[in-house]
Design a protein around this motif. Structure first.
Motif: not given
Length: 139
Positions: A90-96, A112-134
């Motif tokens: 989510l830190d990556k800028p949206d492509p043109d 970018y497509m995922t952010k547009k198609m889903m109602d919510n996309v979130s990320y966190e780094y917890v306990d040495n793990r990438n956690v992406l939730t859509i």
């Protein structure tokens, strides 16, 4: 009706069908139009492909995909977890999207497509793990 499925697989493209199988199984329990179903499936495919392609530099790691369907409100929640390199897409800028392929460069279109198609996309780094939730609401 609350339904839950989880799968943990080696993070490689050989296991995409395993991931898609739990999503399709959960989605078979909700009445949604085909366009909404395809949005969820495409987003899952894009996010899993990113993990399989980029999370582990040596190519041997795992990914966990948890899928929950709730009825209050009607929503599907899909959580991707890996212990690969810390990376917040989510830190990556949206492509043109108006630029040509050469000018746009590689990467970023899937999130970018995922952010547009889903109602919510979130990320966190917890306990040495990438956690992406859509999340996608069906109401």
């Amino acid at each position: 009706m609350n339904l839950y499925k989880e799968v943990e697989v080696p993070a490689d493209m050989d296991h995409l069908d395993d991931v898609m199988g739990i999503i399709q199984e959960i989605m078979s329990n909700v009445e949604v139009d085909e366009a909404e179903r395809m949005k969820v499936e495409l987003a899952v495919e894009e996010m899993y492909t990113n993990i399989a392609s980029y999370a582990y530099s040596e190519g041997n790691g795992s990914a966990s995909v948890k899928c929950k369907l709730t009825d209050h409100p009607g929503e599907i929640i899909i959580c991707f977890t890996d212990t690969g390199k810390p990376y917040n897409p989510l830190d990556k800028p949206d492509p043109d999207i108006n630029a040509g392929v050469e000018e746009r460069g590689i990467g970023g279109l899937g999130i970018y497509m995922t952010k547009k198609m889903m109602d919510n996309v979130s990320y966190e780094y917890v306990d040495n793990r990438n956690v992406l939730t859509i999340r996608k609401n069906f109401d």
